[in-house]
Design a protein around this motif. Structure first.
Motif, PDB file in Angstrom:
ATOM      1  N   PHE A 159      13.778  -3.266  -3.285  1.00 34.86           N
ATOM      2  CA  PHE A 159      12.987  -2.053  -3.407  1.00 34.86           C
ATOM      3  C   PHE A 159      11.813  -2.250  -4.341  1.00 34.86           C
ATOM      4  O   PHE A 159      10.676  -1.974  -4.017  1.00 34.86           O
ATOM      5  N   LYS A 176      20.494  -3.067  -3.072  1.00 35.62           N
ATOM      6  CA  LYS A 176      19.201  -2.855  -2.427  1.00 35.62           C
ATOM      7  C   LYS A 176      18.071  -2.687  -3.437  1.00 35.62           C
ATOM      8  O   LYS A 176      16.919  -2.778  -3.097  1.00 35.62           O
ATOM      9  N   LYS A 177      18.418  -2.404  -4.656  1.00 38.13           N
ATOM     10  CA  LYS A 177      17.398  -1.999  -5.619  1.00 38.13           C
ATOM     11  C   LYS A 177      16.315  -3.056  -5.888  1.00 38.13           C
ATOM     12  O   LYS A 177      15.141  -2.731  -5.853  1.00 38.13           O
ATOM     13  N   ILE A 231       4.326  -4.778  -4.475  1.00 41.66           N
ATOM     14  CA  ILE A 231       3.306  -5.200  -3.517  1.00 41.66           C
ATOM     15  C   ILE A 231       2.420  -4.024  -3.163  1.00 41.66           C
ATOM     16  O   ILE A 231       1.204  -4.096  -3.094  1.00 41.66           O
ATOM     17  N   PHE A 264      20.863   5.035   4.188  1.00 45.95           N
ATOM     18  CA  PHE A 264      22.098   4.394   3.738  1.00 45.95           C
ATOM     19  C   PHE A 264      23.274   5.360   3.668  1.00 45.95           C
ATOM     20  O   PHE A 264      24.359   4.998   3.250  1.00 45.95           O
ATOM     21  N   PHE A 320      -2.921  -3.142   5.060  1.00 46.72           N
ATOM     22  CA  PHE A 320      -3.189  -2.446   3.808  1.00 46.72           C
ATOM     23  C   PHE A 320      -4.374  -1.498   3.883  1.00 46.72           C
ATOM     24  O   PHE A 320      -4.369  -0.453   3.257  1.00 46.72           O
ATOM     25  N   ILE A 366       7.757  -2.208  -3.810  1.00 47.56           N
ATOM     26  CA  ILE A 366       6.927  -1.239  -4.530  1.00 47.56           C
ATOM     27  C   ILE A 366       5.788  -1.950  -5.240  1.00 47.56           C
ATOM     28  O   ILE A 366       4.637  -1.506  -5.199  1.00 47.56           O
ATOM     29  N   ILE A 426       5.502   4.639  -9.741  1.00 46.29           N
ATOM     30  CA  ILE A 426       4.560   4.172  -8.713  1.00 46.29           C
ATOM     31  C   ILE A 426       3.266   4.966  -8.792  1.00 46.29           C
ATOM     32  O   ILE A 426       2.169   4.416  -8.796  1.00 46.29           O
TER      33      ILE A 426
END
Lengths: 176, 626, 121
Positions: free
Chosen positions: C6, C2-3, C12, B470, B574, C10, B436
């Motif tokens: 996820f 869930k991945k 977006i 979780f 955003f 990310i 990321i």
């Protein structure tokens, strides 16, 4: 024993902090740089108010003696208040260089016609940058310069009072 | 009329306070079984008196009673009702009365809620709290009486400062004060517990709600302050490291540390001394906040009238309290030794110590940065400014170890944990955060040494805290708060790195290019509204796929002559588009400042999340009790 | 699982920054004036202020940059005129070394304290 020493030293440091903060209360919060002995770089050019002549700033000041600079503007109300005091300086034969700060030349001239011209020379400062060269923060401000060392020896922020006039006079007499 | 009510009820409250100090002091030295009914009664009388006094002031503001000096100085008939009311605590005198009000109300609540506690402990808390209350009462009556009268009665008030007419600012002081004053209860009870010798898990359980309450209010208070700065000051920032802001942040760091430490005390009966030190420090910092702000010793955007005698009083009072608590602490220290000496290196206890370590460091940076200039000026006369670069330079590098630590610390077990076997989950998360960060940073020229690891780590922490939802290792409240915190750090970092700003002088009709956008000033409309002249501009900001119109405003008030700029802010999930303009002296030019601020709203949201976590914990705690 | 969700989220998220630039385009004048205190204002930077003093100061900074002066030289020039008070970032000198050092000393001290409270056994 060890505990007592710890306790007493903590107490003492608290008291010191207390005293310092107490003194801090009385310190002025306003800006002042009177203690500063700042130098002026006399290498820039300026324009005269009355005849638009461009000269070196150096030529305006006596290289051997003290000079007085006053920053003013016709739109500045406190400048009107200090004007009689400046006229007093003129009567004492003390030369004052005027810096006309962010002003309309026409208004400035009217201002002087109305109230009298206390200045030996007047230069214009259209964008306020010349005043910054003199370490000023606004109008009115009066600065006493030592021509020899090219440094500021005294600065009066705000309108000049009668006491200030006496101080300026004694500064100049001291020197000569 | 209301002046008399307000004034005399304060005197009655002071008499009550003196009675309570003497009576509770006598009672602690004799052995009694039950709390004297009179004590509770007198406390409630005192509380009612202070409430009456406060209401008198509010009423004086509502009816614009200009015979009252405070009202005359701070109100105006043209003010909307809401701001008349909020004006009553928006000034020095009224804000102190509000402090006092909250002090006594909190004490009363404490007395009601603590009936299961040790009697000596309750009496001592009452005693210490009354010392604080009497100090404030004397302070108000001597130097800052809100009920001074003016004669002849003026027909109009002076206070119409438009900058202060803002909803966030109106509720900001009370919220902040709830937080500050809540710490007074923590202070009094911890001193009482030291003297009574009942520091331990049950005390920790009892005091935790007060810590939570103060912490939640303080968090929200700081948030509201930032929101006000962002929307009203018109500089596009939300935190300026201004001394007045710092002053609210310092007790927050301390309280956050205390919030964690108190849990250790509750669960493991450890860190007794440290908890007490934190409690005393937190309150001292809250009080210093009042001192630093109200005495005018600081240079700040937020100007407050200053009167040296006030400063001297608060300062002396603060030091009396600090020296009193230090003395009490030192002479009762042997009651505080824990039975268990050390905690194991890999355990929740140690993790919380490390948390405290960082909190104290952050605190020390802010504290030193705020008061160092005062010290320097007193000691050798030189004047320096300590601004944002100082705080950034010292704080940001330490965020890196802090983020690393926070990603695993909270999930450690009590007493003794082992180093976990390699977790694939965490590795995936780590790789994901690198990915990321890579995609985010690749668009930019900025590749600072610090920003790369910071962005990676903040994303890592963010994903870890999401992942924690979780598993069942921690409580929901903790998960939410920690998630909120990591979201806050991430948003602040992204916002700081990617905000960009356009600053230029423009004429009507002019168009300027900025990055991939075109900014155009369409028009400026001048209108006369009620008590000000309004210049409303219309800007459009275009790029390939978006078109935004923004209408900032400049208001020129005549009485008193003030020019304010109302920024126009378009907020989306955003990003924020922030535009503010100012009049220049000449030639029809306007100074235009446009800012693009990504993820701005998430800074607010995450702070709210942090406090929601605290709130949940508080609710859960009270449910267990009944 | 869930991945996948996820990853969508990310993606977006990354797109938000696609259209944004870092503020490297900010001019040097802005950077410098942000670090200067407006001496006649209450706790405002020269950059944030619209006062006469601040406007002139911006011009001065711009002129000095045009003359080819470095950021450091400009700070020195202004410090000579107005004292250290004008700069928001205090330099490291005999007046300020404690300012920078105290927090770091406290940090080390805190670390030592923790090691004493923690055992490996």
């Amino acid at each position: 024993m060890k505990k007592n020493i710890k306790f007493i030293s903590l107490l003492l440091s608290l008291i010191i902090v207390f005293i310092i903060l107490l003194k801090g209360l009385n310190v002025s919060k306003d800006y002042s740089n009177e203690k500063l002995n700042s130098k002026i770089d006399f290498s820039f050019k300026v324009k005269k108010l009355f005849n638009d002549e461009v000269i070196n700033i150096e030529d305006l000041f006596n290289q051997e003696d003290l000079s007085v600079v006053n920053i003013w503007a016709s739109w500045c109300v406190p400048c009107k208040d200090e004007h009689p005091n400046l006229m007093q300086l003129k009567d004492m034969n003390i030369k004052v260089v005027g810096i006309n700060y962010k002003d309309n030349p026409k208004n400035a001239k009217n201002f002087l016609n109305l109230l009298g011209n206390p200045y030996s020379e007047i230069i214009t400062d259209k964008d306020g940058t010349k005043s910054i060269e003199f370490g000023a923060i606004g109008v009115p401000e009066t600065i006493v310069i030592n021509g020899k060392t090219k440094s500021i020896i005294k600065k009066f922020i705000g309108p000049l009072s009668n006491e200030n006039i006496i101080e300026i006079k004694s500064l100049i007499n001291e020197k000569t | 009329m209301s002046n008399y009510f307000g004034n005399y009820s304060l005197y009655i409250a002071l008499i009550a306070s003196i009675y309570l100090i003497i009576k509770s002091y006598i009672d602690t030295n004799i052995n009694i079984k039950n709390l004297n009914k009179n004590l509770v009664l007198i406390t409630s009388v005192q509380t009612v008196m202070i409430i009456i006094s406060f209401i008198s002031l509010v009423v004086a503001f509502i009816i614009s009673d200009f015979s009252n000096e405070t009202v005359f100085n701070n109100s105006h008939t043209l003010k909307p009702l809401f701001y008349k009311i909020s004006g009553s605590w928006g000034n020095h005198e009224g804000s102190l009365l509000l402090w006092l009000l909250v002090l006594s109300v909190f004490l009363y609540i404490f007395l009601l809620k603590s009936s299961s506690q040790n009697i000596k402990y309750r009496l001592l808390t009452l005693l210490f709290q009354q010392i604080i209350i009497s100090g404030f009462l004397i302070f108000i009556l001597l130097t800052s009486n809100p009920f001074n009268t003016v004669f002849p009665i003026p027909s109009e008030g002076l206070g119409l400062n438009p900058i202060l007419q803002d909803p966030a600012l109106a509720i900001h002081p009370p919220i902040l004060y709830f937080g500050y004053v809540g710490t007074s209860i923590i202070f009094s009870t911890s001193l009482a517990a030291v003297v009574a010798g009942n520091i331990g898990d049950s005390w920790a359980k009892h005091i935790k709600s007060w810590v939570l309450v103060s912490w939640i209010f303080l968090t929200i208070g700081i948030l509201l302050g930032s929101i006000w700065a962002y929307y009203e000051l018109g500089w596009g920032g939300f935190w300026f490291w201004d001394p007045v802001e710092n002053v609210s942040l310092m007790p927050w760091f301390c309280l956050t540390a205390l919030l964690h430490t108190v849990i250790v005390l509750e669960k493991r009966n450890l860190f007794k001394e440290w908890t007490i030190i934190l409690s005393i420090t937190t309150f001292s910092l809250s009080m210093s906040g009042t001192f630093l702000v109200r005495s005018g010793i600081l240079n700040s955007i937020h100007t407050f009238a200053n009167d040296p005698s006030r400063g001297i009083f608060i300062l002396s009072f603060l030091f009396v309290l600090v020296i009193m608590s230090v003395t009490i602490f030192f002479f009762n220290q042997k009651k505080l030794t824990s039975t268990i000496k050390n905690s194991f290196i890999i355990s929740k206890e140690t993790a919380i110590l490390v948390n405290n370590w960082f909190m104290m460091f952050f605190l020390s940076v802010v504290l030193v940065g705020t008061i160092y200039p005062i010290f320097l000026e007193v000691l050798n006369g030189s004047k320096i400014s300590v601004g944002p670069p100082f705080y950034h330079n010292l704080l940001i590098p330490f965020l890196i170890p802090f983020l690393v630590f926070m990603s695993f610390g909270p999930s450690l077990k009590w007493i003794k944990d082992k180093l976990k076997k390699f977790e694939y989950n965490l590795l995936i998360i780590f790789l994901a955060s690198i990915l990321i960060s890579y995609f985010i940073l690749i668009n930019t020229e900025k590749k600072f040494l610090l920003s790369v690891p910071l962005i990676i780590l903040s994303f890592y922490l963010l994903l870890v805290t999401i992942n924690d939802f979780f598993n069942k290792k921690s409580s929901l409240s903790q998960k939410i708060s920690h998630f909120g915190f990591s979201l806050l750090i991430t948003s602040i970092l992204l916002n700081g790195l990617f905000s960009n700003e356009f600053n230029a002088n423009m004429k009507v009709g002019e168009e300027r290019k900025f990055n991939d956008k075109v900014i155009k000033l369409n028009s400026v409309n001048v209108r006369d509204i009620d008590n000000y002249k309004s210049l409303k501009a219309n800007f459009e900001i275009k790029n390939q796929n978006s078109f935004i119109q923004l209408s900032p405003e400049v208001r020129i008030y005549q009485q008193p002559f003030t020019i304010t700029s109302e920024a126009d802010i378009k907020t989306t999930l955003f990003s924020d588009n922030f535009l503010v303009f100012n009049i220049l002296k000449d030639d029809g030019y306007y100074n235009v400042r446009y800012q693009y601020k990504p993820v701005m709203i998430w800074i607010w949201i995450s702070t709210i999340l942090i406090s929601i976590g605290g709130l949940l914990s508080l609710i859960k705690k009270n449910e267990k009790k009944y | 699982m869930k991945k996948p969700k996820f990853i969508n989220l990310i993606l977006i998220f990354i797109l938000i920054f696609k259209t944004s630039y870092a503020n490297e385009l900010n001019s040097q004048v802005d950077q410098i004036t942000k670090n200067l205190r407006c001496l006649i204002c209450q706790g405002q930077s020269v950059y944030d202020s619209q006062s006469d003093f601040a406007i002139s100061m911006k011009t001065v900074v711009k002129n000095k940059l045009d003359e080819g002066k470095e950021e450091k030289e400009i700070y020195e020039y202004l410090k000579n005129k107005y004292g250290e008070w004008i700069v928001y970032e205090p330099e490291l000198n005999q007046n300020t070394f404690l300012l920078w050092l105290i927090p770091l000393i406290l940090f080390i001290f805190g670390g030592l304290l923790i090691t004493r409270k923690v055992s490996i056994k």
